[in-house]
Scaffold this motif. Structure first.
Motif, PDB file in Angstrom:
ATOM      1  N   ALA A  11       0.826  -0.768  -0.435  1.00 45.19           N
ATOM      2  CA  ALA A  11      -0.078   0.106  -0.255  1.00 45.19           C
ATOM      3  C   ALA A  11       1.093   0.874  -0.011  1.00 45.19           C
ATOM      4  O   ALA A  11       0.454   2.227  -0.109  1.00 45.19           O
ATOM      5  CB  ALA A  11      -0.605  -0.858   1.535  1.00 45.19           C
ATOM      6  N   ALA A  12       1.852   1.097   0.514  1.00 48.74           N
ATOM      7  CA  ALA A  12       2.605   1.944   1.281  1.00 48.74           C
ATOM      8  C   ALA A  12       3.751   2.490   0.003  1.00 48.74           C
ATOM      9  O   ALA A  12       3.751   3.358  -0.340  1.00 48.74           O
ATOM     10  CB  ALA A  12       3.756   2.069   2.058  1.00 48.74           C
ATOM     11  N   LYS A  13       3.602   1.748  -1.337  1.00 42.60           N
ATOM     12  CA  LYS A  13       4.473   1.168  -2.469  1.00 42.60           C
ATOM     13  C   LYS A  13       3.849   2.826  -3.757  1.00 42.60           C
ATOM     14  O   LYS A  13       4.053   3.044  -3.929  1.00 42.60           O
ATOM     15  CB  LYS A  13       4.330   0.344  -2.518  1.00 42.60           C
ATOM     16  N   LEU A  14       2.570   2.141  -3.483  1.00 43.41           N
ATOM     17  CA  LEU A  14       1.259   2.227  -4.270  1.00 43.41           C
ATOM     18  C   LEU A  14       1.608   3.920  -4.114  1.00 43.41           C
ATOM     19  O   LEU A  14       1.567   4.944  -4.858  1.00 43.41           O
ATOM     20  CB  LEU A  14       0.597   1.719  -4.182  1.00 43.41           C
ATOM     21  N   VAL A  15       1.304   4.760  -2.427  1.00 43.32           N
ATOM     22  CA  VAL A  15       1.353   6.061  -2.218  1.00 43.32           C
ATOM     23  C   VAL A  15       1.967   6.585  -2.762  1.00 43.32           C
ATOM     24  O   VAL A  15       2.140   7.242  -4.346  1.00 43.32           O
ATOM     25  CB  VAL A  15       0.988   5.744  -0.711  1.00 43.32           C
ATOM     26  N   CYS A  16       4.081   5.756  -2.854  1.00 42.05           N
ATOM     27  CA  CYS A  16       5.212   6.684  -3.094  1.00 42.05           C
ATOM     28  C   CYS A  16       4.836   7.010  -4.566  1.00 42.05           C
ATOM     29  O   CYS A  16       5.439   8.384  -5.046  1.00 42.05           O
ATOM     30  CB  CYS A  16       5.828   5.963  -2.273  1.00 42.05           C
ATOM     31  N   GLU A  17       3.956   5.820  -5.576  1.00 40.85           N
ATOM     32  CA  GLU A  17       4.914   6.029  -6.800  1.00 40.85           C
ATOM     33  C   GLU A  17       3.345   7.163  -7.601  1.00 40.85           C
ATOM     34  O   GLU A  17       4.139   7.898  -7.716  1.00 40.85           O
ATOM     35  CB  GLU A  17       4.201   4.828  -7.688  1.00 40.85           C
ATOM     36  N   LYS A  18       2.585   7.019  -6.327  1.00 40.35           N
ATOM     37  CA  LYS A  18       1.752   8.693  -6.568  1.00 40.35           C
ATOM     38  C   LYS A  18       2.755  10.188  -6.869  1.00 40.35           C
ATOM     39  O   LYS A  18       2.354  11.184  -6.990  1.00 40.35           O
ATOM     40  CB  LYS A  18       0.031   8.456  -6.429  1.00 40.35           C
ATOM     41  N   LEU A  19       3.207   9.382  -5.823  1.00 38.56           N
ATOM     42  CA  LEU A  19       4.164  10.775  -5.422  1.00 38.56           C
ATOM     43  C   LEU A  19       4.995  10.859  -5.361  1.00 38.56           C
ATOM     44  O   LEU A  19       6.614  11.577  -5.465  1.00 38.56           O
ATOM     45  CB  LEU A  19       4.609  11.012  -3.418  1.00 38.56           C
ATOM     46  N   ASN A  20       5.584  10.256  -6.971  1.00 37.70           N
ATOM     47  CA  ASN A  20       6.388  10.574  -7.661  1.00 37.70           C
ATOM     48  C   ASN A  20       7.960   9.432  -7.401  1.00 37.70           C
ATOM     49  O   ASN A  20       9.416  10.464  -7.524  1.00 37.70           O
ATOM     50  CB  ASN A  20       6.811  11.874  -8.049  1.00 37.70           C
ATOM     51  N   ILE A  21       7.560   8.750  -6.384  1.00 41.73           N
ATOM     52  CA  ILE A  21       9.039   7.760  -5.858  1.00 41.73           C
ATOM     53  C   ILE A  21       8.872   6.293  -6.628  1.00 41.73           C
ATOM     54  O   ILE A  21       8.206   5.975  -6.342  1.00 41.73           O
ATOM     55  CB  ILE A  21       8.985   7.685  -4.815  1.00 41.73           C
ATOM     56  N   ASP A  22       9.540   6.026  -7.072  1.00 39.50           N
ATOM     57  CA  ASP A  22       9.013   4.653  -8.342  1.00 39.50           C
ATOM     58  C   ASP A  22       9.384   3.071  -7.289  1.00 39.50           C
ATOM     59  O   ASP A  22      10.085   3.510  -6.256  1.00 39.50           O
ATOM     60  CB  ASP A  22      10.223   4.274  -9.860  1.00 39.50           C
ATOM     61  N   ALA A  23       9.061   2.426  -8.279  1.00 41.32           N
ATOM     62  CA  ALA A  23       9.100   1.353  -6.955  1.00 41.32           C
ATOM     63  C   ALA A  23      10.190   0.495  -6.796  1.00 41.32           C
ATOM     64  O   ALA A  23      10.809   0.129  -5.907  1.00 41.32           O
ATOM     65  CB  ALA A  23       8.798  -0.007  -8.222  1.00 41.32           C
ATOM     66  N   SER A  24      11.335   0.739  -7.692  1.00 40.75           N
ATOM     67  CA  SER A  24      13.163   0.179  -7.298  1.00 40.75           C
ATOM     68  C   SER A  24      13.796   0.945  -6.076  1.00 40.75           C
ATOM     69  O   SER A  24      14.154   1.061  -5.349  1.00 40.75           O
ATOM     70  CB  SER A  24      13.646   1.077  -8.639  1.00 40.75           C
TER      71      SER A  24
END
Length: 450
Positions: A277-290
């Motif tokens: 869940a946190a990863k998906l939020v961070c992707e929305k905040l322009n932090i990619d998966a890696s």
């Protein structure tokens, strides 16, 4: 701005008071009792009331606002004076919205996991030196307070509680934040004093979805069937993104995130779902998966969330905030899965209104079955304070569907029993949203090793 806090000693309240003080606001406050760490924190910033108790003279007409905490009663003399003078009265979630209405708001809701998800997001944003405001329900390493509000930060990360906003505002807190990005981690019935049926409780999450800003995003746990059904039926004009347990493996007591085999300091299916869940939020905040994986490798967890008290080659001692049936089961399962070659002694302290209700107690059926030694502790004073009839050992064993479960209502006898057990290749898990039977857990862990 001149703002007065009624019941300033509350966990979120005192942190918000400090945050606004740092912002340059003139803050005063009152309470009838203030415990640590709130007392020392307020004193550090000159915000500790000189006298305990309520006094209507603390409410001049020149106040810009009063922020009302849940600890206050509806007949509080300071509240009555503010109402008489027409001073604007906010609950703290209302005021958090006032402070963030021009920002991108990320709101983390759910019956369990919301503190951990929020903490993971904050950790990753902090790792990359992002500018953000926040409200989180636990003390985190590297963060002095649990609330930060500034003029400059473009985003605010908010842990959204479903409990009531204030004595005069019976709306759940998370209904007031109007999320741009929202998370729901799952639904497990709680707070029966406010939501007497499961339908009453689930309705609050349905309403939360409707508060998400149009064209906003909802990130939800697809492994929760009831939640998935609510989300699928919702007609809200939002984007819906499901998540589940990510690919991983466990080797020699360490969990690795795949495919890069990133070692983690946290473990258990619920923590892994929280991570997704946190990863998906961070992707929305322009932090990619890696980038996320690199940062999350150093995340050690929020306070009281599978927090390690002591660890060696034979025995680990943990404390955890688990208190509801779903949290209890998930926490026990996590430790057993991580340490398959060790026995588990699991002890839960029950003290909430829901857990002391005999009808609700049945919701705990099977929750401790994975523990090799299951123990329930209830302080008799908890029943007295809530004017409820005490449980017998038989009541608890039947409700948990576990006739081998041990029950204690005397902390001295509980401690003596714990110290008699053999902890070779055995972990101890202490769970409570209260004070863990009043034990000094590091001291208890040291005694176990003797």
């Amino acid at each position: 701005m001149r703002i007065h806090f009624i019941a300033i000693g509350g966990s979120a309240m005192h942190n918000l008071a400090i945050a606004l003080h740092k912002k340059g606001y003139q803050i005063t406050g009152s309470d009838d009792v203030i415990f640590e760490p709130a007392k020392s924190r307020l004193d550090k910033y000159g915000l500790l009331p000189e006298e305990m108790g309520w006094n209507e003279n603390r409410i001049p007409k020149e106040l810009d606002a009063v922020i009302l905490g849940m600890h206050a009663r509806i007949d509080n003399p300071e509240l009555l004076k503010a109402q008489e003078l027409g001073v604007k009265i906010y609950s703290y979630p209302e005021y958090i919205y006032e402070q963030s209405k021009n920002k991108l708001r990320v709101v983390i809701g759910g019956s369990h996991g919301k503190t951990t998800i929020t903490s993971m997001i904050l950790h990753v944003l902090n790792y990359y030196n992002r500018d953000f405001d926040y409200l989180v329900g636990a003390q985190l390493a590297g963060f002095e307070t649990m609330v930060k509000v500034t003029e400059e930060a473009p985003v605010m990360i908010i842990e959204g509680d479903e409990y009531l906003s204030s004595p005069i505002d019976r709306r759940p807190k998370f209904h007031l934040y109007k999320a741009n990005i929202a998370v729901i981690s799952g639904i497990a019935w709680d707070h029966i004093n406010v939501f007497p049926t499961y339908a009453d409780y689930t309705l609050q999450f349905d309403k939360f979805i409707d508060t998400i800003e149009e064209n906003g995003t909802l990130i939800f746990c697809s492994e929760d069937r009831d939640l998935k059904e609510i989300v699928e039926k919702s007609k809200a004009k939002i984007n819906k993104i499901p998540y589940a347990i990510p690919a991983h493996l466990v080797e020699e007591g360490i969990t690795y995130l795949l495919p890069e085999k990133t070692s983690l300091k946290v473990f258990g299916d619920h923590n892994l779902m929280n991570l997704n869940a946190a990863k998906l939020v961070c992707e929305k905040l322009n932090i990619d998966a890696s980038e996320f994986d690199i940062a999350i490798a150093s995340f050690t967890g929020a306070a009281k969330r599978l927090e390690v008290i002591s660890a060696d080659e034979s025995t680990n001692v943990y404390k955890d905030f688990a208190h509801s049936p779903s949290k209890l089961k998930a926490t026990i399962d996590a430790v057993k899965t991580q340490f398959t070659n060790r026995k588990l002694v699991a002890c839960i302290e029950l003290h909430t209104f829901s857990s002391l209700n005999k009808d609700f107690l049945k919701e705990y059926a099977g929750a401790m079955d994975q523990a090799d030694e299951a123990i329930v502790y209830i302080d008799l004073k908890s029943f007295e304070q809530k004017q409820m009839k005490p449980f017998s050992e038989n009541d608890v064993q039947e409700a948990f569907s576990n006739l081998n479960l041990k029950f204690f209502n005397d902390s001295t006898k509980l401690k003596a029993y714990l110290l008699r057990l053999n902890y070779k290749n055995t972990n101890l898990l202490m769970m409570s949203s209260g004070n863990y039977a009043g034990f000094d857990l590091p001291e208890l862990a040291a005694e176990l090793k003797k």
